[in-house]
Design an enzyme around this catalytic site. Structure first.
Site, short mmCIF file in Angstrom:
data_model
loop_
_atom_site.label_atom_id
_atom_site.label_comp_id
_atom_site.label_asym_id
_atom_site.label_seq_id
_atom_site.Cartn_x
_atom_site.Cartn_y
_atom_site.Cartn_z
N ASP B 72 0.82 -1.22 0.00
CA ASP B 72 0.00 0.00 0.00
C ASP B 72 0.85 1.26 0.00
OD1 ASP B 72 0.98 -0.55 2.50
OD2 ASP B 72 -0.97 -0.82 3.45
N ASP B 141 -7.34 -3.32 14.59
CA ASP B 141 -8.72 -3.66 14.18
C ASP B 141 -8.74 -4.80 13.18
OD1 ASP B 141 -7.71 -2.43 11.97
OD2 ASP B 141 -9.21 -0.83 11.87
N HIS B 143 -7.08 -5.21 10.37
CA HIS B 143 -6.98 -4.95 8.93
C HIS B 143 -5.65 -5.45 8.39
CE1 HIS B 143 -5.05 -1.00 10.19
NE2 HIS B 143 -4.20 -1.45 9.31
N GLU B 148 -9.57 -2.04 5.64
CA GLU B 148 -10.12 -1.79 6.96
C GLU B 148 -11.42 -2.54 7.16
OE1 GLU B 148 -9.94 2.44 6.16
OE2 GLU B 148 -8.58 2.59 7.86
#
Lengths: 397, 271
Positions: B72, B141, B143, B148
């Site tokens: 990313d 979380d 991801h 996400e």
């Protein structure tokens, strides 16, 4: 070296962004380049790796005040100026100096007219260090603070820029003018020089602090060999020395040259200046023609100079006749005497002098885009091991 | 799925680097036979990169015939910004190794056409013959990359608008100024990573413990995108003790009992 070839200096530490860091130095076409850009944009790898064997790479030293060296005196050697200049430029490479301002002391108008056009700015290389422009120290100075300058030759500045041109003839090759700001006409002269892009330095002067501040507001940015040839510090009128801690508009930095040869400035005085205003300190050699000569007696012009214990004396006497410390020695001495960090000692001979001349994007730094003028130092004692100009090795010990 | 539980994060770094070393060595890459590696950024893999650099300097591994694809990159962030993933990859890995810049692929968040950039990234992976080993980290979380909570498990490389939580978590890297935090990123999709032959996920620290629990003890769920790898035939999760705090004792005991088997995965001179 072929155009476009990328050099990667590796296994070294470099001084960048005020920090000594373990990092490689990448150079192409005489400039320092950002290897990340080359990697992602051009997708090429370095062509030539250069193992620096653990040395410390710092920007090349810049000397803003040097009267000569290697037997040459810029102010006296008038018939053969170019050759003399070339000799000094070449000799300075061994001291880690990659650019300098040849300095002319107070001289008669005909000398300026003869010599000044010949001391042209010149790109350095194997032949010698880069010549940035002449430092004109005088003749618009105070008779009471003439130092070793010839009193009869000191000139008046009453007519401002006309006086400058009448004496110097032309200023195309000048980069610094040292003058006494208390002289009548000094305001106009300072403004005019500043507008022309010439640095005005205050020195050989009886100026009080008010006169000093006034000169700075007119455009002066430098003080010539702090403590020498100016009023001593007094607590009710600190004189030009007071400029180091004077209230000044935020965008003004006053720089000051200092001779850190262990002889011309007492270590305690050096420490006072440095602690009050560390960002303004500029190491200058103010060296005379005997710089770089062997121990013994030398005949230079009309004068006999005896070099012993790394000091220059009038032959047969104990009278000092000028500084002969190399810039490399000044850096070492400054570090020891002031207790400053290596970074601060180096920047006083690189970044700060470049800032005085407004050249700090190109010189006195290893930032991306700057000229690849640098020296490799022995990391512990800071001795010069080799010197590079525009990415080319021009001196090796 | 394999879960390798190690004492500390530095052992996670060591173990994962040794695994990469062994994978690439066994592959015997060459001019007509490139090993294709998927790479993450962030704090967790930093130690692994350090170890790989050590191995490279010691002459144990070359990246000359390795192609890399990064997961990313932020949109619109100058590439020389210290938070840019170009900056991270250059400074923490690429400049220390012998990879050919032509083979190091990082999504360009400043490309004039972001969608075209994402499509071309997918195409480049395909042309390279797919990823042999995709390495990833995860967020608290759950991801993976910038996928996400709520991201489709069938997602491919695309432009992703970042969740408010992520922006707030990132603010500390941008002078605590929300207006400076990039609002979008380019990221590989969950399905892009799923296509890799093998996936290795690094999880360290107590703050990741709940995500690890969601990843392996609960069902596959797009609110914890890393859970998708339960359905990947070759997933390897490497974690430290701290990250196991939310797991059942039974789970931890089961995987620890297999540690002898796991350690054989990084032994030299074995298959």
């Amino acid at each position: 070296m072929d155009r476009g070839t990328i050099l990667q200096f590796t296994n070294c530490k470099i001084l960048r962004d005020h920090v000594i860091q373990k990092e490689d130095l990448w150079v192409r076409d005489g400039k320092i380049i950002d290897p990340e850009k080359v990697f992602f944009d051009e997708k090429v790898i370095s062509a030539k790796k250069f193992d620096c064997l653990g040395t410390l790479i710092v920007p090349g030293f810049i000397d803003l005040q040097i009267n000569g060296g290697f037997g040459v005196d810029f102010s006296h050697n008038t018939s053969d100026s170019e050759r003399g200049l070339a000799k000094v430029a070449h000799g300075l490479l061994a001291h880690g100096v990659t650019s300098f301002c040849p300095t002319l002391v107070t001289s008669k108008p005909h000398i300026y007219r003869e010599v000044l056009p010949k001391l042209k700015p010149q790109q350095g290389g194997r032949h010698g260090a880069t010549i940035l422009g002449v430092h004109l120290e005088g003749p618009f100075i105070s008779k009471q603070k003439k130092g070793a300058h010839d009193e009869d030759t000191i000139a008046s500045l009453t007519e401002g820029c006309k006086s400058l041109l009448d004496v110097y003839g032309q200023l195309d090759n000048a980069s610094i003018v040292t003058l006494a700001p208390e002289l009548p006409g000094a305001d106009e002269a300072i403004q005019w020089l500043t507008k022309k892009g010439i640095t005005v330095s205050l020195g050989h002067s009886m100026a009080n602090l008010q006169e000093g501040i006034h000169a700075v507001l007119q455009g002066a940015t430098f003080i010539t060999h702090l403590f020498n040839a100016m009023l001593p510090f007094h607590h009710r009128d600190p004189g030009l020395v007071g400029l180091l801690s004077a209230d000044m508009p935020k965008d003004r930095t006053v720089y000051y040259g200092i001779i850190s040869d262990g002889v011309h400035t007492h270590p305690a005085a050096l420490r006072i200046a440095y602690r009050v205003h560390p960002k303004g300190i500029v190491l200058v050699t103010d060296a005379i023609s005997a710089l770089g000569l062997e121990a013994g007696t030398h005949k230079i012009g009309q004068m006999s100079v005896e070099i012993r214990d790394q000091k220059a004396f009038v032959a047969g006497t104990d009278t000092l006749c000028g500084s002969i410390a190399s810039m490399n020695d000044c850096v070492k001495h400054f570090k020891v005497a002031s207790g400053c960090s290596t970074v601060e000692a180096i920047e006083a001979a690189t970044l700060h002098p470049a800032q005085v001349l407004g050249l700090h994007k190109r010189k006195g730094t290893l930032s991306y885009g700057a000229d690849a003028d640098f020296v490799m130092l022995e990391p512990e004692n800071l001795s010069v091991l080799s010197t590079f100009i525009a990415g080319e090795c021009v001196y090796t010990k | 799925m394999r879960l390798v539980i190690l004492d500390s994060s530095s052992e996670v770094a060591n173990w994962s680097a040794k695994y990469v070393l062994k994978k690439i060595t066994q592959f015997k890459p060459g001019p007509d036979n490139y090993f294709v590696l998927g790479l993450p950024t962030g704090g967790t893999p930093l130690g692994m990169y350090k170890k790989l650099i050590e191995f490279h300097k010691a002459g144990r591994i070359s990246f000359k015939y390795v192609k890399t694809f990064n997961m990313d990159e932020y949109v619109g962030l100058p590439r020389d910004h210290p938070e840019s993933y170009h900056y991270y990859m250059w400074n923490n890995f690429f400049k220390h190794i012998d990879i050919d810049p032509k083979n190091a692929h990082v999504l360009d968040g400043n490309a004039p056409d972001l969608n075209a950039e994402c499509e071309s990234f997918e195409r480049l992976i395909k042309e390279a013959g797919g990823v042999h080993l995709f390495i990833g980290g995860i967020g608290p979380d759950g991801h993976i990359a910038f996928n996400e909570p709520g991201s489709s498990l069938a997602s491919r490389t695309r432009v992703k608008t970042l969740a408010q939580d992520t922006l707030e978590a990132n603010a500390r890297f941008f002078d605590n100024d929300m207006s400076k935090v990039p609002k979008q990123a380019l990221t590989v999709g969950v399905a892009t990573v799923m296509d890799a032959q093998e996936v290795m996920i690094l999880i360290t620290g107590t703050h990741k413990a709940f995500a690890l629990y969601k990843a392996i003890e609960e069902g596959v769920n797009h609110m914890w995108t890393v859970s998708a790898f339960q359905q990947h035939p070759h997933t390897l999760m490497i974690c430290d003790e701290d990250a196991t705090l939310e797991l059942r004792v039974k789970t931890v005991k089961y995987f620890k009992a297999l540690s002898a088997v796991h350690h054989r995965l990084i032994e030299e001179n074995s298959n």
